[in-house]
Every structure is written in structure tokens, then in C-alpha cells.
Design a protein around this motif. Sequence first.
Motif, PDB file in Angstrom:
ATOM      1  N   LEU A  67       4.339   9.469   8.409  1.00 21.11           N
ATOM      2  CA  LEU A  67       3.446   9.567   9.569  1.00 21.11           C
ATOM      3  C   LEU A  67       4.210   9.302  10.863  1.00 21.11           C
ATOM      4  O   LEU A  67       3.831   9.792  11.914  1.00 21.11           O
ATOM      5  CB  LEU A  67       2.308   8.548   9.449  1.00 21.11           C
ATOM      6  CG  LEU A  67       1.037   8.950   8.720  1.00 21.11           C
ATOM      7  CD1 LEU A  67      -0.040   7.891   8.973  1.00 21.11           C
ATOM      8  CD2 LEU A  67       0.532  10.306   9.171  1.00 21.11           C
ATOM      9  N   HIS A  84       1.961   9.436   2.232  1.00 23.13           N
ATOM     10  CA  HIS A  84       2.869   9.545   3.369  1.00 23.13           C
ATOM     11  C   HIS A  84       4.206   8.853   3.109  1.00 23.13           C
ATOM     12  O   HIS A  84       5.071   8.823   3.975  1.00 23.13           O
ATOM     13  CB  HIS A  84       2.232   8.945   4.625  1.00 23.13           C
ATOM     14  CG  HIS A  84       0.971   9.632   5.030  1.00 23.13           C
ATOM     15  ND1 HIS A  84       0.931  10.971   5.353  1.00 23.13           N
ATOM     16  CD2 HIS A  84      -0.307   9.182   5.140  1.00 23.13           C
ATOM     17  CE1 HIS A  84      -0.316  11.303   5.653  1.00 23.13           C
ATOM     18  NE2 HIS A  84      -1.078  10.250   5.523  1.00 23.13           N
ATOM     19  N   LEU A  85       4.372   8.293   1.932  1.00 23.06           N
ATOM     20  CA  LEU A  85       5.605   7.564   1.633  1.00 23.06           C
ATOM     21  C   LEU A  85       6.748   8.509   1.277  1.00 23.06           C
ATOM     22  O   LEU A  85       6.571   9.472   0.531  1.00 23.06           O
ATOM     23  CB  LEU A  85       5.376   6.624   0.448  1.00 23.06           C
ATOM     24  CG  LEU A  85       6.643   5.897  -0.028  1.00 23.06           C
ATOM     25  CD1 LEU A  85       7.069   4.852   0.978  1.00 23.06           C
ATOM     26  CD2 LEU A  85       6.411   5.278  -1.386  1.00 23.06           C
ATOM     27  N   PRO A  99       8.123   0.713   8.009  1.00 26.87           N
ATOM     28  CA  PRO A  99       7.170  -0.368   8.289  1.00 26.87           C
ATOM     29  C   PRO A  99       7.560  -1.648   7.555  1.00 26.87           C
ATOM     30  O   PRO A  99       8.037  -1.589   6.422  1.00 26.87           O
ATOM     31  CB  PRO A  99       5.835   0.187   7.772  1.00 26.87           C
ATOM     32  CG  PRO A  99       6.184   1.302   6.859  1.00 26.87           C
ATOM     33  CD  PRO A  99       7.513   1.835   7.273  1.00 26.87           C
ATOM     34  N   LEU A 124       0.825  -1.208   0.000  1.00 28.45           N
ATOM     35  CA  LEU A 124       0.000   0.000   0.000  1.00 28.45           C
ATOM     36  C   LEU A 124       0.858   1.256   0.000  1.00 28.45           C
ATOM     37  O   LEU A 124       0.495   2.276  -0.569  1.00 28.45           O
ATOM     38  CB  LEU A 124      -0.871   0.027   1.272  1.00 28.45           C
ATOM     39  CG  LEU A 124      -2.237  -0.627   1.251  1.00 28.45           C
ATOM     40  CD1 LEU A 124      -2.907  -0.365   2.586  1.00 28.45           C
ATOM     41  CD2 LEU A 124      -3.080  -0.086   0.115  1.00 28.45           C
ATOM     42  N   GLY A 157      -3.523   4.597   8.311  1.00 24.14           N
ATOM     43  CA  GLY A 157      -3.042   5.923   7.928  1.00 24.14           C
ATOM     44  C   GLY A 157      -2.966   6.132   6.427  1.00 24.14           C
ATOM     45  O   GLY A 157      -2.609   7.204   5.956  1.00 24.14           O
ATOM     46  N   TYR A 158      -3.312   5.099   5.674  1.00 28.77           N
ATOM     47  CA  TYR A 158      -3.157   5.171   4.226  1.00 28.77           C
ATOM     48  C   TYR A 158      -3.989   6.295   3.629  1.00 28.77           C
ATOM     49  O   TYR A 158      -5.168   6.432   3.891  1.00 28.77           O
ATOM     50  CB  TYR A 158      -3.589   3.835   3.598  1.00 28.77           C
ATOM     51  CG  TYR A 158      -3.588   3.850   2.089  1.00 28.77           C
ATOM     52  CD1 TYR A 158      -2.396   3.771   1.391  1.00 28.77           C
ATOM     53  CD2 TYR A 158      -4.778   3.955   1.372  1.00 28.77           C
ATOM     54  CE1 TYR A 158      -2.392   3.789  -0.002  1.00 28.77           C
ATOM     55  CE2 TYR A 158      -4.786   3.973  -0.009  1.00 28.77           C
ATOM     56  CZ  TYR A 158      -3.583   3.885  -0.690  1.00 28.77           C
ATOM     57  OH  TYR A 158      -3.579   3.910  -2.054  1.00 28.77           O
ATOM     58  N   CYS A 195       7.910   5.850   6.240  1.00 31.49           N
ATOM     59  CA  CYS A 195       6.566   6.383   6.468  1.00 31.49           C
ATOM     60  C   CYS A 195       6.667   7.724   7.191  1.00 31.49           C
ATOM     61  O   CYS A 195       7.156   7.798   8.319  1.00 31.49           O
ATOM     62  CB  CYS A 195       5.754   5.387   7.288  1.00 31.49           C
ATOM     63  SG  CYS A 195       4.125   6.027   7.706  1.00 31.49           S
ATOM     64  N   TRP A 214       3.094   4.682  14.051  1.00 27.74           N
ATOM     65  CA  TRP A 214       3.649   4.205  12.788  1.00 27.74           C
ATOM     66  C   TRP A 214       5.155   4.036  12.899  1.00 27.74           C
ATOM     67  O   TRP A 214       5.825   4.876  13.511  1.00 27.74           O
ATOM     68  CB  TRP A 214       3.302   5.173  11.648  1.00 27.74           C
ATOM     69  CG  TRP A 214       1.961   4.866  11.086  1.00 27.74           C
ATOM     70  CD1 TRP A 214       1.680   4.037  10.038  1.00 27.74           C
ATOM     71  CD2 TRP A 214       0.686   5.344  11.565  1.00 27.74           C
ATOM     72  NE1 TRP A 214       0.321   3.984   9.842  1.00 27.74           N
ATOM     73  CE2 TRP A 214      -0.313   4.766  10.759  1.00 27.74           C
ATOM     74  CE3 TRP A 214       0.300   6.188  12.604  1.00 27.74           C
ATOM     75  CZ2 TRP A 214      -1.655   5.007  10.952  1.00 27.74           C
ATOM     76  CZ3 TRP A 214      -1.050   6.427  12.794  1.00 27.74           C
ATOM     77  CH2 TRP A 214      -2.005   5.845  11.976  1.00 27.74           C
ATOM     78  N   VAL A 255       2.973  -3.763   3.201  1.00 28.25           N
ATOM     79  CA  VAL A 255       1.845  -3.321   4.017  1.00 28.25           C
ATOM     80  C   VAL A 255       0.573  -3.568   3.224  1.00 28.25           C
ATOM     81  O   VAL A 255       0.447  -3.111   2.082  1.00 28.25           O
ATOM     82  CB  VAL A 255       1.983  -1.818   4.363  1.00 28.25           C
ATOM     83  CG1 VAL A 255       0.720  -1.305   5.023  1.00 28.25           C
ATOM     84  CG2 VAL A 255       3.188  -1.588   5.278  1.00 28.25           C
TER      85      VAL A 255
HETATM   86  S1  SF4 Z   1       0.657   5.555   6.239  1.00 26.43           S
HETATM   87 FE1  SF4 Z   1       0.656   3.324   6.009  1.00 26.43          FE
HETATM   88  S2  SF4 Z   1       0.475   2.958   3.807  1.00 26.43           S
HETATM   89 FE2  SF4 Z   1       1.122   5.088   4.111  1.00 26.43          FE
HETATM   90  S3  SF4 Z   1       3.358   5.048   3.986  1.00 26.43           S
HETATM   91 FE3  SF4 Z   1       2.790   4.866   6.159  1.00 26.43          FE
HETATM   92  S4  SF4 Z   1       2.718   2.664   6.546  1.00 26.43           S
HETATM   93 FE4  SF4 Z   1       2.658   2.958   4.325  1.00 26.43          FE
END
Ligand code: SF4
Length: 61
Positions: free
Chosen positions: A27, A10-11, A38, A4, A47-48, A25, A34, A42
Amino acid sequence: MQTLCESCQHLREVVTPKRSRFLMCLLSQTDPRWSKYPPQPVRNCAGYQRQSPTDSETDRS
Ligand code: SF4
């Protein structure tokens, strides 16, 4: 299978000088729930948020 994170706004992709690639991530900088890196892939993430489409995809007037 794709993660994902690849389509999440957020990547932050980090590539080392030796060309190792890490998916960071953003976040994690504001929310301790988070991980900074990660475990991949995923498949579910609260949080996606999908990346915004580019202008060329939305400008169809
Ligand atoms: S919020 Fe979730 S999907 Fe988005 S970058 Fe972070 S871990 Fe990946």
C-alpha cells in the motif's frame, strides 16, 4: 503474537541474501499513509485486507 501483515494481501515478504526477513507493505507504493516497512507487529490497520482463500478451500462441490 502474529502481525496482521502475515495474512494481508498487501504484504510482500522480502528476504535478503543474509536471510534477514522484512515485511513490506505494498500500500505504501500508492498511499503515503502507509510505511514501506511498518513497525511490527501490526495489530490494527485500516488498510488490512485478508488474503483470498485458495481454490482448494473454496472448491467443495
Ligand atoms: S495494509 Fe496494513 S496489515 Fe496490510 S501489509 Fe500493509 S501494514 Fe500490514
